[in-house]
Design a protein around this motif. Structure first.
Motif, mmCIF file in Angstrom:
data_model
loop_
_atom_site.group_PDB
_atom_site.id
_atom_site.type_symbol
_atom_site.label_atom_id
_atom_site.label_comp_id
_atom_site.label_asym_id
_atom_site.label_seq_id
_atom_site.Cartn_x
_atom_site.Cartn_y
_atom_site.Cartn_z
ATOM 1 N N ARG A 19 0.794 -1.083 0.018
ATOM 2 C CA ARG A 19 -0.038 -0.059 -0.076
ATOM 3 C C ARG A 19 0.850 1.400 0.046
ATOM 4 N NH1 ARG A 19 -5.262 0.105 1.249
ATOM 5 N NH2 ARG A 19 -4.961 -1.768 2.470
ATOM 6 N N ASP A 20 0.890 2.214 -1.031
ATOM 7 C CA ASP A 20 1.483 3.299 -0.971
ATOM 8 C C ASP A 20 0.935 4.582 -0.069
ATOM 9 O OD1 ASP A 20 -0.541 4.598 -2.210
ATOM 10 O OD2 ASP A 20 0.244 4.312 -4.207
ATOM 11 N N HIS A 21 1.901 5.609 -0.039
ATOM 12 C CA HIS A 21 1.483 6.502 0.989
ATOM 13 C C HIS A 21 -0.012 7.261 0.617
ATOM 14 C CE1 HIS A 21 3.394 8.663 -2.506
ATOM 15 N NE2 HIS A 21 2.731 9.616 -1.918
ATOM 16 N N ASP A 22 -0.603 7.186 -0.656
ATOM 17 C CA ASP A 22 -1.753 7.552 -0.889
ATOM 18 C C ASP A 22 -2.841 6.618 -0.547
ATOM 19 O OD1 ASP A 22 -0.902 10.036 -1.554
ATOM 20 O OD2 ASP A 22 -0.471 9.088 -3.823
ATOM 21 N N LEU A 25 -3.108 0.354 -3.794
ATOM 22 C CA LEU A 25 -2.215 -0.765 -3.699
ATOM 23 C C LEU A 25 -1.287 -0.914 -4.874
ATOM 24 C CD1 LEU A 25 -5.221 -3.217 -2.680
ATOM 25 C CD2 LEU A 25 -3.339 -2.018 -1.108
ATOM 26 N N ARG A 26 -0.148 -1.495 -4.703
ATOM 27 C CA ARG A 26 0.693 -2.404 -5.826
ATOM 28 C C ARG A 26 0.774 -3.535 -5.666
ATOM 29 N NH1 ARG A 26 4.626 2.069 -7.529
ATOM 30 N NH2 ARG A 26 3.666 4.087 -7.247
ATOM 31 N N GLU A 51 -5.747 -9.876 -10.690
ATOM 32 C CA GLU A 51 -5.480 -9.570 -9.264
ATOM 33 C C GLU A 51 -6.085 -8.224 -8.988
ATOM 34 O OE1 GLU A 51 -1.416 -10.808 -8.257
ATOM 35 O OE2 GLU A 51 -1.953 -12.824 -8.939
ATOM 36 N N ALA A 52 -5.681 -7.212 -9.776
ATOM 37 C CA ALA A 52 -5.853 -5.894 -9.387
ATOM 38 C C ALA A 52 -7.495 -5.790 -9.205
ATOM 39 C CB ALA A 52 -5.558 -4.965 -10.685
ATOM 40 N N VAL A 53 -8.520 -6.429 -10.199
ATOM 41 C CA VAL A 53 -9.975 -6.355 -10.194
ATOM 42 C C VAL A 53 -10.191 -7.238 -8.529
ATOM 43 C CG1 VAL A 53 -11.946 -7.751 -11.057
ATOM 44 C CG2 VAL A 53 -10.360 -6.605 -12.471
ATOM 45 N N MET A 54 -9.484 -7.977 -8.359
ATOM 46 C CA MET A 54 -9.978 -8.611 -7.081
ATOM 47 C C MET A 54 -9.675 -7.970 -5.996
ATOM 48 S SD MET A 54 -8.323 -12.529 -7.501
ATOM 49 C CE MET A 54 -8.547 -12.970 -5.968
ATOM 50 N N ALA A 55 -8.402 -7.163 -5.861
ATOM 51 C CA ALA A 55 -8.032 -6.175 -4.740
ATOM 52 C C ALA A 55 -9.325 -5.156 -4.605
ATOM 53 C CB ALA A 55 -6.588 -5.751 -4.863
ATOM 54 N N VAL A 56 -9.592 -4.536 -5.823
ATOM 55 C CA VAL A 56 -10.526 -3.516 -5.940
ATOM 56 C C VAL A 56 -11.668 -3.858 -5.343
ATOM 57 C CG1 VAL A 56 -11.888 -2.052 -7.174
ATOM 58 C CG2 VAL A 56 -9.451 -2.216 -7.537
ATOM 59 N N ALA A 57 -12.092 -5.315 -5.246
ATOM 60 C CA ALA A 57 -13.372 -5.743 -4.690
ATOM 61 C C ALA A 57 -13.178 -6.368 -3.563
ATOM 62 C CB ALA A 57 -13.622 -6.896 -5.821
ATOM 63 N N GLY A 58 -12.114 -6.335 -2.862
ATOM 64 C CA GLY A 58 -11.801 -6.729 -1.512
ATOM 65 C C GLY A 58 -11.815 -8.218 -1.629
ATOM 66 N N GLY A 59 -11.393 -8.864 -2.548
ATOM 67 C CA GLY A 59 -11.140 -10.350 -2.854
ATOM 68 C C GLY A 59 -9.957 -11.002 -2.157
ATOM 69 N N SER A 69 -2.897 0.990 -8.110
ATOM 70 C CA SER A 69 -2.334 1.998 -8.809
ATOM 71 C C SER A 69 -1.528 1.733 -9.885
ATOM 72 C CB SER A 69 -1.560 3.136 -8.092
ATOM 73 O OG SER A 69 -0.651 2.732 -7.467
ATOM 74 N N HIS A 70 -0.953 0.399 -9.657
ATOM 75 C CA HIS A 70 0.143 -0.169 -10.494
ATOM 76 C C HIS A 70 0.192 -1.729 -10.397
ATOM 77 C CE1 HIS A 70 1.962 3.790 -9.718
ATOM 78 N NE2 HIS A 70 2.657 3.453 -10.821
#
Length: 150
Positions: A19-22, A25-26, A51-59, A69-70
């Protein structure tokens, strides 16, 4: 991540998520060889994008939903290299929509399964060529629907 409307669950394990300072997630994946290029990731190697889709959805367990972001592949070969893609929330939404459309299409009874639908390189043998009887025709011909087993 569950796609309730489709009765489909996407599972995966990330090598690393920071997790970056903003608060974004990376997501990282380590490769012993050369990582795929950005173009290859968008068309063939969709692991990190999904994996980005999963992370945005709390997966992911123990990781609350958050913007991504990256995504980056980190090549650990003799010449270390990183292949990074910056992502917007709109791009991640598009990736999720493409996944939903694909799963929806393959859920239809009349949808065929081509073993060589999108080959990154034709010179390599596909995992299912022996089942598809690949080699009995050339790749310039389109696939076609043929009812079998009824």
């Amino acid at each position: 991540m569950v796609l309730d409307d489709l009765g489909f669950t996407l599972t995966g394990t990330a090598d690393r998520i920071d997790r970056d300072h903003d608060g974004n997630l990376r997501i990282y994946d380590y490769k012993t060889g050369s990582p795929p290029t950005e173009k290859a990731q968008k068309y063939f190697d969709k692991q990190l994008l999904l994996e980005a889709v999963m992370a945005v959805a709390g997966g992911f367990n123990n990781l609350p939903a958050a913007p991504v972001s990256h995504v980056s592949y980190i090549g650990l070969g003799s010449t270390p290299v990183t292949s990074e893609i910056m992502l917007s929330s709109a791009e991640i939404g598009d990736i999720k929509l493409e996944l939903e459309q694909l799963i929806s299409a393959y859920s239809r009874e009349n949808q065929g399964y081509l073993s060589r639908r999108a080959m990154q390189q034709e010179r390599f043998e596909g995992d299912y060529d022996h089942l598809a009887r690949f080699g009995e025709w050339d790749e310039s011909q389109d696939g076609f629907v043929q009812e079998v087993g009824k």
